[in-house]
Design a protein around this motif. Sequence first.
Motif, PDB file in Angstrom:
ATOM      1  N   HIS A   1      -0.126  -1.035  -8.477  1.00  0.00           N
ATOM      2  CA  HIS A   1      -0.710  -0.527 -10.061  1.00  0.00           C
ATOM      3  C   HIS A   1      -0.032  -1.072 -11.217  1.00  0.00           C
ATOM      4  O   HIS A   1      -0.106  -1.514 -12.130  1.00  0.00           O
TER       5      HIS A   1
ATOM      6  N   LYS B   1       0.142  -4.284 -11.943  1.00  0.00           N
ATOM      7  CA  LYS B   1      -0.950  -4.944 -13.365  1.00  0.00           C
ATOM      8  C   LYS B   1      -0.390  -4.764 -14.017  1.00  0.00           C
ATOM      9  O   LYS B   1      -0.934  -5.273 -15.125  1.00  0.00           O
TER      10      LYS B   1
ATOM     11  N   HIS C   1      -3.983   1.905 -14.050  1.00  0.00           N
ATOM     12  CA  HIS C   1      -3.396   1.955 -14.106  1.00  0.00           C
ATOM     13  C   HIS C   1      -2.038   2.553 -14.286  1.00  0.00           C
ATOM     14  O   HIS C   1      -0.746   2.702 -13.420  1.00  0.00           O
TER      15      HIS C   1
END
Length: 208
Positions: A87, A90, A72
């Motif tokens: 990403h 996350k 990520h």
Amino acid sequence: MNDALSAAFPSELADDARAVLAVMPAPSHLSTFPFSVVVQDQRVAIPGRIYHDEPSADVVASLSSSQLQLLHCLYTRHCDGRVRQRHLEKVVGSVDPWVVPFVVQLVGEYVLEIVCVIRDELLDLAAPDTLGHLTYGRFLADNPAYFARIERRVVSYWNCYHRRAYVSFRGYPGCTALDVLRSAAADHAGHPFPNFAPRARSGVDGYC
């Protein structure tokens, strides 16, 4: 290429970084313009942009939690802003030191939706003596010139792209993020950190 991307993380993460790079599709272009920062006394070189397609879901499922975090992080440097945001979401709540520069770098970029995600998350990390506050504070105190460059970029992108929506810099989400980061840096360093945001000027609208 793999050696260059592995350099984005501290040496103790080398095995995990190699596992992540092994599942990433080949890039369409070489990664560009890496920036160098210090993370827990180690110098790392993080790519400015990467040009890899995202790996398939079944491949991603094979990664460990630490490897997934590194994946990520790398994709927050993707050339597509939507991929960067997906990403970022996350890992933005992580307090692991190697995640911090990937988040801070995005504060100084132009995609407003990304800056808002970071602003909202940093507010949760702002309380003094929390692990997030301490982790961000150490990183910024260890990289003052880098932070100054990020501050100037935030001001520049506000002025170029977002000034119509946010007439005052004080109302711009990037300014709020900078305030939180600067506070963490000052608490860690034990002294006020320079403020490169625009100052109020008599008779001039749009400044702090």
